[in-house]
Write a protein that holds these residues in place. Sequence first.
Motif, PDB file in Angstrom:
ATOM      1  N   LEU A  45       0.836  -1.209   0.000  1.00  0.00           N
ATOM      2  CA  LEU A  45       0.000   0.000   0.000  1.00  0.00           C
ATOM      3  C   LEU A  45       0.871   1.260   0.000  1.00  0.00           C
ATOM      4  O   LEU A  45       0.634   2.196  -0.774  1.00  0.00           O
ATOM      5  N   VAL A  49       1.074   4.060  -3.130  1.00  0.00           N
ATOM      6  CA  VAL A  49       0.799   5.489  -2.918  1.00  0.00           C
ATOM      7  C   VAL A  49       2.031   6.330  -3.255  1.00  0.00           C
ATOM      8  O   VAL A  49       1.919   7.443  -3.778  1.00  0.00           O
ATOM      9  N   GLU A  52       2.625   5.947  -7.485  1.00  0.00           N
ATOM     10  CA  GLU A  52       1.535   6.287  -8.395  1.00  0.00           C
ATOM     11  C   GLU A  52       1.081   7.731  -8.183  1.00  0.00           C
ATOM     12  O   GLU A  52       0.545   8.076  -7.132  1.00  0.00           O
ATOM     13  N   LEU A  55      -2.499   8.565  -7.062  1.00  0.00           N
ATOM     14  CA  LEU A  55      -2.887   8.305  -5.670  1.00  0.00           C
ATOM     15  C   LEU A  55      -2.366   9.376  -4.706  1.00  0.00           C
ATOM     16  O   LEU A  55      -2.500   9.223  -3.495  1.00  0.00           O
ATOM     17  N   HIS A  56      -1.792  10.444  -5.256  1.00  0.00           N
ATOM     18  CA  HIS A  56      -1.304  11.527  -4.402  1.00  0.00           C
ATOM     19  C   HIS A  56      -2.443  12.493  -4.068  1.00  0.00           C
ATOM     20  O   HIS A  56      -2.384  13.688  -4.346  1.00  0.00           O
ATOM     21  N   GLU A  57      -3.487  11.930  -3.502  1.00  0.00           N
ATOM     22  CA  GLU A  57      -4.654  12.696  -3.059  1.00  0.00           C
ATOM     23  C   GLU A  57      -4.742  12.621  -1.547  1.00  0.00           C
ATOM     24  O   GLU A  57      -4.184  11.701  -0.930  1.00  0.00           O
ATOM     25  N   PHE A  60      -5.604   9.187   0.130  1.00  0.00           N
ATOM     26  CA  PHE A  60      -4.580   8.145   0.042  1.00  0.00           C
ATOM     27  C   PHE A  60      -3.333   8.517   0.844  1.00  0.00           C
ATOM     28  O   PHE A  60      -2.607   7.630   1.300  1.00  0.00           O
ATOM     29  N   LEU A  61      -3.083   9.806   1.009  1.00  0.00           N
ATOM     30  CA  LEU A  61      -1.965  10.224   1.867  1.00  0.00           C
ATOM     31  C   LEU A  61      -2.266   9.884   3.325  1.00  0.00           C
ATOM     32  O   LEU A  61      -1.384   9.405   4.058  1.00  0.00           O
ATOM     33  N   SER A  64      -1.830   6.160   3.637  1.00  0.00           N
ATOM     34  CA  SER A  64      -0.428   5.755   3.770  1.00  0.00           C
ATOM     35  C   SER A  64       0.087   6.014   5.184  1.00  0.00           C
ATOM     36  O   SER A  64       0.886   5.239   5.714  1.00  0.00           O
ATOM     37  N   TYR A 292      -9.186  -1.740   2.081  1.00  0.00           N
ATOM     38  CA  TYR A 292      -9.031  -0.658   1.097  1.00  0.00           C
ATOM     39  C   TYR A 292      -8.704  -1.199  -0.286  1.00  0.00           C
ATOM     40  O   TYR A 292      -9.097  -0.620  -1.304  1.00  0.00           O
ATOM     41  N   ILE A 299      -6.996   1.778  -5.842  1.00  0.00           N
ATOM     42  CA  ILE A 299      -5.948   0.917  -5.276  1.00  0.00           C
ATOM     43  C   ILE A 299      -6.016  -0.469  -5.912  1.00  0.00           C
ATOM     44  O   ILE A 299      -4.984  -1.065  -6.236  1.00  0.00           O
ATOM     45  N   LYS A 302      -4.444  -0.294  -9.403  1.00  0.00           N
ATOM     46  CA  LYS A 302      -2.981  -0.151  -9.348  1.00  0.00           C
ATOM     47  C   LYS A 302      -2.323  -1.435  -8.860  1.00  0.00           C
ATOM     48  O   LYS A 302      -1.229  -1.798  -9.306  1.00  0.00           O
TER      49      LYS A 302
END
Length: 313
Positions: A45, A49, A52, A55-57, A60-61, A64, A292, A299, A302
Amino acid sequence: MYNLSCYNPSSFILVGIPGLEKYHIWIGIPFCVIYIVATVGNCILLYLVAVEQSLHEPMFLFLSMLASTDLILSTTTVPKLLGNLWFGSQEITFFGCLTQMFFLHFSFVVDSAILLAMAFDRYVAICFPLRYSSILTPQVIIKLMVSIVTRSFWVILPDVFLLKRLPFCSTRIIPHTYCEHIGVARLSSADISINIWYGFSVPLMTVISDVILITVSYLFILRAVFQLSSQGARQKALSTCGSHVCVILMFYTPAFFSILAHRFGHGVPRNVLILFANFYVAIPPALNPVVYGVKTKQIQDKFIHLFSLKKTQ
């Protein structure tokens, strides 16, 4: 007056699971499997993150950050548990005990705060969709993450000093598999009323305030969702919250059950309570990435893409 050797003792003995000593090897097997699943799942996971860009939203941060905290929680407790069950490694140094206790409680408070931040993210996404990117800017996300860690650190740090001030003259045998604040404090023959007051009330009130704010966020979310005219739009909005609600239930339900069982379950066998406490610190870190992965399409896509690339290489 206590002998100086009573303060900062060299080590404690973690008994393990009393009454189930002959089953220790077998009990360790599911915990080992769960720990491997937690470590591999959360590492995948974190990798997805990190690499990709899509996934830098904010959601998702935060996810992580939750994965990192879950790794800390499981690594703090499960390896020592397996050493105890399989190799009879019951001794833990006083410093090691304090370190384990700190990261155990710290991870719990951080997890609770992250779930609150994720609830706020869903609230903004559903109630203010057009202003989402302007409200949850990268600077705001960084400030939220720093505040989560800072708050949790200062809430739990006093536990360390409250234990260090106590003398441990009568016994240093902990009837558990890991060190937790009140359990260690009860070994002391000194007055531990401050430990009990702070150890229960302050972290508990912190977590309860998180639960209240999460509940309020979801009340606003539900109100906004049911004001939507389209059935499809309602289902889409609720589906984005599904994985978060599952993780909330997995985190808080056993936590409050464990607290109530220790407080009122005087008829529950000690070994059952210890087993439940260990499953609580082991299972959620393993299930969170699975939940998730199954419920979040980005996710899932990916993850499939990552392994399809490895097969073609």
